[in-house]
Scaffold this motif. Structure first.
Motif, mmCIF file in Angstrom:
data_model
loop_
_atom_site.group_PDB
_atom_site.id
_atom_site.type_symbol
_atom_site.label_atom_id
_atom_site.label_comp_id
_atom_site.label_asym_id
_atom_site.label_seq_id
_atom_site.Cartn_x
_atom_site.Cartn_y
_atom_site.Cartn_z
ATOM 1 N N CYS A 211 0.851 -1.185 0.000
ATOM 2 C CA CYS A 211 0.000 0.000 0.000
ATOM 3 C C CYS A 211 0.887 1.236 0.000
ATOM 4 N N HIS B 202 -0.147 4.355 0.499
ATOM 5 C CA HIS B 202 -0.701 5.463 1.269
ATOM 6 C C HIS B 202 0.297 5.858 2.358
ATOM 7 N N CYS C 191 1.179 3.928 5.818
ATOM 8 C CA CYS C 191 0.604 2.577 5.821
ATOM 9 C C CYS C 191 1.680 1.591 5.370
ATOM 10 N N THR D 84 -6.557 -3.568 -3.679
ATOM 11 C CA THR D 84 -7.589 -2.647 -4.160
ATOM 12 C C THR D 84 -8.684 -2.464 -3.118
ATOM 13 N N HIS E 128 -8.371 -2.940 0.087
ATOM 14 C CA HIS E 128 -7.794 -2.261 1.257
ATOM 15 C C HIS E 128 -7.735 -0.742 1.061
ATOM 16 N N LYS E 129 -7.465 -0.306 -0.169
ATOM 17 C CA LYS E 129 -7.320 1.130 -0.423
ATOM 18 C C LYS E 129 -8.573 1.920 -0.084
ATOM 19 N N LYS E 130 -9.721 1.244 -0.092
ATOM 20 C CA LYS E 130 -10.967 1.940 0.250
ATOM 21 C C LYS E 130 -10.937 2.472 1.680
ATOM 22 N N HIS F 104 -8.651 4.088 2.978
ATOM 23 C CA HIS F 104 -7.961 5.377 2.992
ATOM 24 C C HIS F 104 -8.744 6.464 2.258
ATOM 25 N N ASP F 105 -9.958 6.157 1.833
ATOM 26 C CA ASP F 105 -10.757 7.137 1.094
ATOM 27 C C ASP F 105 -11.714 7.828 2.048
#
Length: 758
Positions: free
Chosen positions: A21, A23, A26, A37, A39-41, A43-44
């Motif tokens: 990741c 971010h 992280c 993909t 997991h990235k949610k 951070h939104d």
């Protein structure tokens, strides 16, 4: 590249490796890209999902995590024996009034897991799920994995994000739309007739298959059938462009319905019913043998099958009636395998005013209407004949048909501004709004479709009740009936503001065309135009199988009834007649017959009825069902009218205690003493619903309600000359009921299905 290789190349493959990741701050690392993909949610910060459970309010960055959390709330509540703890957004009113579904999609994700526990009886929750929960669960898309008529995005191939509404708007907004109106004054001529004769050579010898008479059949179709079911586009219809198979299907209906028109010329015809049957017999095989009758089937194939079925199922021999139902599923499968238009509907349009823009829209709307008509017929056949349902409301992912002013538009008239602004919403969204008692304004055709949608919910819940009975989970049965029953009354209040006898609510007619309608379709005719409303309320409470077998039918759907099976039916009918459900069902049967045979305002006026002249194809069958329900209710609770029957004597030999009209008037007076259910002015849907409940409470105490010989004779005499075989069978069943009311001990009508008159 082989077909298998192409298929494999299109599969979505998971990519393995090491994926970190990126971010800031992280340090998560994943072995699959899809997990990264997801997991990235986390951070939104722009997308937050709030738990709607009362008093919670927790927020989540991923919807799937939130829904798992929400399920815990629901599971705890379902297992909670304290019935006072019911969250408001479940749509339950603790005081016991009716409940309707709230817009809570999270409830739906878990309802299936809790409605039918996967273990034994001891695991069934003590508290019943609310009717709102059951109805809302039916609409949850993830619950159903079966076939759908169309996917949720019904026009997935539209480029540039076009929606169905924006496509329509683009057509109407074109600077000078070249509407493909066909101005064709030419008569039906020998050229077209010869095309049809090549398909069915025997027609050349039929005296009713002359050009001038054939034109009358088409005129009848547009006057009688089209206002009820506007599935063909009249402004662009042409004898010369229409496919011969579709022309034959129109002639079948037109020649069958011409008796309803009141045309003076009808006396010069020989036997139009015989002509309709002569065409209908081979027509189904001609359609099936066409090269266009394969997925994706051409529009005219679907339309021809719909028109043919409308005739076969309601107006002809038992053979064609049964054939129609046997092949009904084939038509549904053709629809399920046929995209609407297919491909890009705008790919040939270089300019906004290209004539193909209109033609594409017309074909598009026509296929949609054909799909809804198939859905409607499927539902009506289940309600009227007890056939098995094939389509359900949740499988219909279409917008409702456009308004009729737009559908009848041609280049000789202009559309008003309100028509241009009118949207056609999604069928399911509109059905949910109706269940929530929201105000809805739709066309006459869409009104029928919405009522069919309510019926499919009813039938689906009945099937679930059967499953629960099989598993001996009877404590979870029937909490939904009051909700659906009220919803149907809400439909009646909203869709028929002047009552279900109002012609304007039932028909789609062009302005100024009302004067040309046949007598029974004119607004002055006060008889019921929405008989499906009454049979819906009846079918919810007693099955077609039970009341026709109790009346004495020796078999149903070609399966003989044994004495033990009749005994089981009799026990069910007796239990039904002694319940509130029985009272409500028979009240609807009485109300329908009042509307059909008695004047709403003048007690001295009564109506004669000839089923051969009824322009509403299913109404004659529903009349027969209503009479059999009245017989089952009264005979099971009060027994025969008299005990004077002698073998071998005609029923005309026996006097009745009361003639049919007097009987209906007396029962109606008993109802009106309790409360007046006006035909034209309702306070609200609750007024209709509660008034019928009052009638149901008093009907059991009305004296002499088993004096049915005169009433049954009234129907026997009108149905015995039926030109369709099912009606003739009904007449023999009515005769059997008369004999039983006079004291005959034998139960079954053994000659019911003998075709001695056909």
């Amino acid at each position: 590249m082989s077909g298998t290789e192409i298929h494999e190349s299109k599969k979505r493959k998971r990519i393995h490796g090491t994926f970190a990741c990126e971010h800031p701050g992280c340090d998560k690392v994943f072995t699959r890209i899809d997990r990264l993909t997801r997991h990235k949610k986390n951070h939104d910060p722009t997308k937050r999902h709030i738990c709607e459970w009362p008093g919670c309010g927790r927020d989540f960055v991923r919807n799937d995590v939130k829904e798992k959390h929400y399920k815990k709330h629901l599971t705890n509540t379902l297992n909670n024996h304290d019935s006072n703890y019911i969250p408001a957004n479940l749509g339950v009113n603790k005081s016991g009034e009716e409940s309707f579904p709230m817009n809570n999609s999270n409830l739906l994700n878990s309802i299936e897991e809790n409605i039918v526990p996967a273990k034994n009886n001891q695991d069934v929750p003590d508290s019943k799920l609310s009717p709102a929960d059951l109805i809302e669960w039916l609409f949850h898309e993830d619950t159903f994995n079966g076939d759908r008529l169309y996917q949720s995005n019904e026009y997935a191939n539209f480029p540039g994000g076009y929606s169905p509404v924006s496509f329509t708007e683009s057509v109407l907004a074109a600077p000078s739309p070249q509407f493909p109106f066909i101005y064709d004054n030419r008569k039906f001529d020998d050229t077209i007739r010869e095309k049809l004769i090549r398909l069915i050579p025997s027609l050349d010898q039929n005296p009713d298959f002359e050009n001038s008479k054939i034109e009358k059949y088409f005129q009848t179709y547009w006057l009688v059938y089209h206002p009820q079911y506007p599935i063909l586009h009249r402004p662009t219809f042409s004898y010369y462009k229409a496919e011969p198979l579709l022309l034959l299907a129109i002639i079948v209906l037109g020649s069958s319905l011409i008796k309803c028109t009141g045309f003076v010329e009808i006396y010069s015809f020989d036997n139009t019913q015989k002509l309709a049957e002569e065409i209908a017999g081979p027509l189904r095989w001609l359609i099936f043998s066409s090269s266009d009758c394969r997925p994706p089937a051409k529009l005219y194939i679907i339309q021809s099958l719909l028109l043919l079925e409308s005739f076969e199922i309601t107006s002809t021999s038992r053979f064609l009636h049964e054939r129609s139902f046997l092949y009904h599923g084939t038509k549904i499968q053709l629809l399920r395998r046929s995209p609407i238009l297919g491909g890009d509907p705008l790919n040939k349009c270089n300019e906004d005013n290209h004539p193909r823009l209109w033609e594409q829209w017309i074909e598009f709307e026509s296929m949609k209407r054909a799909s809804f008509m198939a859905f409607y017929l499927d539902t009506v056949n289940a309600a009227v004949y007890g056939h098995t349902l094939i389509l359900y409301a949740h499988q219909i992912k279409l917008n409702l048909p456009c308004n009729e002013e737009l559908w009848e538009f041609d280049n000789q008239q202009s559309l008003n501004e309100s028509t241009l602004r009118l949207k056609n919403p999604k069928f399911l969204d509109t059905l949910k709004r109706l269940l929530n008692r929201e105000r809805i304004e739709i066309s006459a055709f869409s009104k029928k479709i919405l009522l069919a949608g309510l019926l499919t919910i009813m039938f689906q819940m009945q099937q679930k009740d059967l499953q629960l009975s099989f598993l001996e989970w009877d404590s979870m049965k029937e909490p939904w009936k009051e909700t659906i029953s009220l919803a149907i009354d809400v439909w009646r209040y909203q869709m028929c503001p002047k009552g279900c006898c109002d012609t304007q609510s039932a028909l789609s007619t062009k302005p100024g065309a009302e004067d040309m309608l046949p007598p029974m379709l004119k607004k002055e005719d006060s008889r019921c135009k929405f008989s499906l409303y009454h049979i819906a309320q009846i079918s919810m409470r007693i099955s077609h199988y039970d009341y026709i077998i109790y009346a004495g039918a020796p078999s149903r759907m070609n399966v003989s009834v044994s004495s033990s099976e009749y005994k089981a039916v009799s026990e069910r009918v007796i239990a039904w007649a002694g319940s509130v459900s029985g009272g409500t069902g028979v009240v609807h049967a009485y109300l329908f017959l009042f509307e059909m045979f008695l004047s709403p305002s003048n007690e001295d006026i009564t109506y004669r009825y000839n089923p051969n002249h009824d322009p509403f194809l299913h109404r004659k069958n529903i009349i027969a069902s209503a009479l059999l329900v009245i017989f089952a209710y009264n005979f099971s609770t009060r027994g025969p009218e008299n005990d004077i029957y002698e073998v071998g004597k005609s029923i005309e030999y026996y006097p009745e205690k009361e003639d049919g009209y007097s009987y209906l008037q007396r029962i109606r007076k008993a109802f009106l003493k309790e409360d007046k259910l006006h035909l034209s002015e309702y306070e609200d849907s609750y007024y209709i619903h509660n008034t019928i409940k009052k009638y149901a409470n008093i009907v059991a105490n009305i004296p002499g309600r088993n004096n049915m010989v005169g009433l049954l004779k009234l129907f026997y005499n009108s149905f015995k000359n039926s030109e369709w075989e099912i009606g003739y069978e009904y007449s023999k069943l009515f005769r059997n009921c008369i004999e039983r009311c006079l004291g005959k001990q034998s139960i079954q009508c053994m000659d019911m299905y003998s075709n001695d008159a056909f």
